[in-house]
Design a protein around this motif. Structure first.
Motif, short mmCIF file in Angstrom:
data_model
loop_
_atom_site.label_atom_id
_atom_site.label_comp_id
_atom_site.label_asym_id
_atom_site.label_seq_id
_atom_site.Cartn_x
_atom_site.Cartn_y
_atom_site.Cartn_z
N ARG A 220 -13.37 38.17 -43.68
CA ARG A 220 -13.60 36.83 -44.22
C ARG A 220 -13.60 36.81 -45.75
O ARG A 220 -13.54 35.75 -46.36
CB ARG A 220 -14.97 36.29 -43.77
CG ARG A 220 -15.18 36.20 -42.27
CD ARG A 220 -16.59 35.70 -42.03
NE ARG A 220 -16.94 35.57 -40.63
CZ ARG A 220 -18.16 35.20 -40.21
NH1 ARG A 220 -19.10 34.93 -41.09
NH2 ARG A 220 -18.41 35.12 -38.92
N ALA A 221 -13.71 37.98 -46.36
CA ALA A 221 -13.89 38.05 -47.81
C ALA A 221 -12.69 37.50 -48.57
O ALA A 221 -11.53 37.73 -48.19
CB ALA A 221 -14.15 39.50 -48.23
N THR A 222 -12.97 36.77 -49.63
CA THR A 222 -11.92 36.24 -50.51
C THR A 222 -11.80 37.06 -51.79
O THR A 222 -10.94 36.81 -52.62
CB THR A 222 -12.20 34.77 -50.86
OG1 THR A 222 -13.51 34.68 -51.45
CG2 THR A 222 -12.16 33.91 -49.61
N SER A 223 -12.70 38.02 -51.97
CA SER A 223 -12.64 38.96 -53.09
C SER A 223 -13.34 40.23 -52.65
O SER A 223 -14.09 40.23 -51.68
CB SER A 223 -13.31 38.38 -54.34
OG SER A 223 -14.69 38.15 -54.10
N PRO A 234 -2.09 32.59 -54.61
CA PRO A 234 -3.01 32.49 -53.48
C PRO A 234 -2.43 33.09 -52.19
O PRO A 234 -3.14 33.76 -51.44
CB PRO A 234 -3.25 30.99 -53.35
CG PRO A 234 -3.08 30.47 -54.75
CD PRO A 234 -1.98 31.29 -55.32
N GLU A 235 -1.14 32.86 -51.96
CA GLU A 235 -0.51 33.39 -50.73
C GLU A 235 -0.40 34.92 -50.81
O GLU A 235 -0.63 35.62 -49.82
CB GLU A 235 0.88 32.77 -50.55
CG GLU A 235 1.49 33.03 -49.18
CD GLU A 235 0.65 32.51 -48.03
OE1 GLU A 235 0.58 33.18 -46.98
OE2 GLU A 235 0.02 31.43 -48.20
N GLN A 236 -0.04 35.43 -51.99
CA GLN A 236 0.06 36.88 -52.16
C GLN A 236 -1.32 37.54 -52.03
O GLN A 236 -1.44 38.65 -51.49
CB GLN A 236 0.67 37.21 -53.53
CG GLN A 236 2.13 36.87 -53.64
CD GLN A 236 2.63 36.96 -55.07
OE1 GLN A 236 1.85 36.92 -56.03
NE2 GLN A 236 3.94 37.07 -55.24
N LYS A 237 -2.36 36.86 -52.49
CA LYS A 237 -3.71 37.39 -52.37
C LYS A 237 -4.11 37.50 -50.89
O LYS A 237 -4.75 38.47 -50.48
CB LYS A 237 -4.71 36.50 -53.12
CG LYS A 237 -6.12 37.06 -53.16
CD LYS A 237 -7.02 36.16 -53.99
CE LYS A 237 -8.45 36.71 -54.01
NZ LYS A 237 -9.37 35.85 -54.80
#
Length: 301
Positions: A220-223, A234-237
């Motif tokens: 779930r982590a965004t970082s 954002p898509e590459q991340k």
């Protein structure tokens, strides 16, 4: 002469043992400090016990405590089915762990003070026979049940990266917080009182569990701690995070890169591998542009 040399060896051995204990205790405190500041918000470690402002944090979407059915050192059955209506502190510890031994008197007092509403369950990580753990517990005056670890139990709780590690379970049987290492007794009591619905002199905040409690939630982590996603769209991340949640770290932890970054923010292996993932995605993204720039212009028919 022989007696003097023997006395010197005894003294030297004692100093070595003392040094090992100090190093282990410091390591336990360092682990607690790192996790409190990086992944779990402003929970106060033991060194900050004198701070007046207290902020406690609980998961806003807590998951059920992993079920287990084990007998404690006295042969009594310990089951999560009987936890409803009580606040539960699940404490992973070991007899050989200096920070764990330092924490035991705190847990004993909490068990006494909130005996009707609080259940503390010690999970011994010792490899030795249960009889030795029971003898230690009796000598230490431990007044709460202790069960021996099982591989399945440790796995259900997502692994135990440091000792002591404590999970706090609310009255509905859901895990709302996790602490690794030594923390202030005042913090523990404040969290217990808040979960019991008693008055507390603290600010209560919530957070989304992105691996801070259960490592499986790292997806779930965004970082991630120590990972620089600068330059990624954002898509590459999302692609980078997906890879980090599927590729295994080479440090021997058997965790994914994302889980290892959350579990051990000091691991240089997962940090380097995560940086490599980001670099590869950036390189792949720039490759088509470079190719088109060097291609000859089309020939007009």
């Amino acid at each position: 002469m022989k007696k003097s040399f023997l006395a010197f060896l005894v003294a030297l051995t004692g100093l070595a043992g003392l040094g090992i204990g100090i190093v282990a205790a410091r390591a336990g405190r360092l682990k607690a400090g790192l996790h409190s500041s990086i992944t779990r918000g402003p929970a106060k470690p033991a060194a900050a016990a004198s701070d007046k402002t207290t902020v406690i944090r609980f998961a806003k979407d807590p998951q059920p405590a992993p079920p287990f059915l084990l007998r404690d050192l006295d042969g009594n059955l310990i089951s999560t089915a009987s936890w409803q209506g009580k606040v539960v502190l699940v404490n992973f510890w070991a007899t050989w762990c200096p920070p764990c031994r330092e924490e035991i008197p705190v847990l004993i007092e909490l068990a006494k003070k909130y005996k009707d509403d609080l259940l503390i369950v010690g999970i011994s990580m010792d490899d030795g026979p249960p009889e030795e753990v029971k003898e230690f517990a009796q000598q230490a005056g431990i007044n709460y049940p202790i069960v021996m670890r099982s591989r399945e139990l440790v796995a259900e709780y997502g692994g135990v990266p440091a000792l002591p590690t404590s999970f706090f379970v609310n009255k509905e049987g859901r895990v709302v917080q996790k602490h690794e290492g030594l923390f202030s007794p005042d913090l523990y009591e404040t969290e217990i009182r808040a979960l019991l619905g008693l008055p507390v002199d603290a600010t209560i905040e919530t957070f989304e569990d992105m691996g801070q409690i259960f490592l499986k939630n790292a997806a779930r982590a965004t970082s991630l701690p120590g990972v620089d996603f600068t330059g990624l769209t954002p898509e590459q991340k999302k692609v980078a995070l997906k890879r980090m949640n599927s590729e295994i770290c080479d440090c021997g932890c058997r965790l994914t890169l994302a889980q290892c970054r959350i579990n051990d923010t000091t691991c240089p292996v997962s940090k380097a591998l995560a940086a490599k993932v980001v670099k590869e995605i950036l390189a792949n993204a720039s490759a088509p542009a470079a190719h088109s720039a060097s291609s000859p212009p089309p020939i007009n028919q």
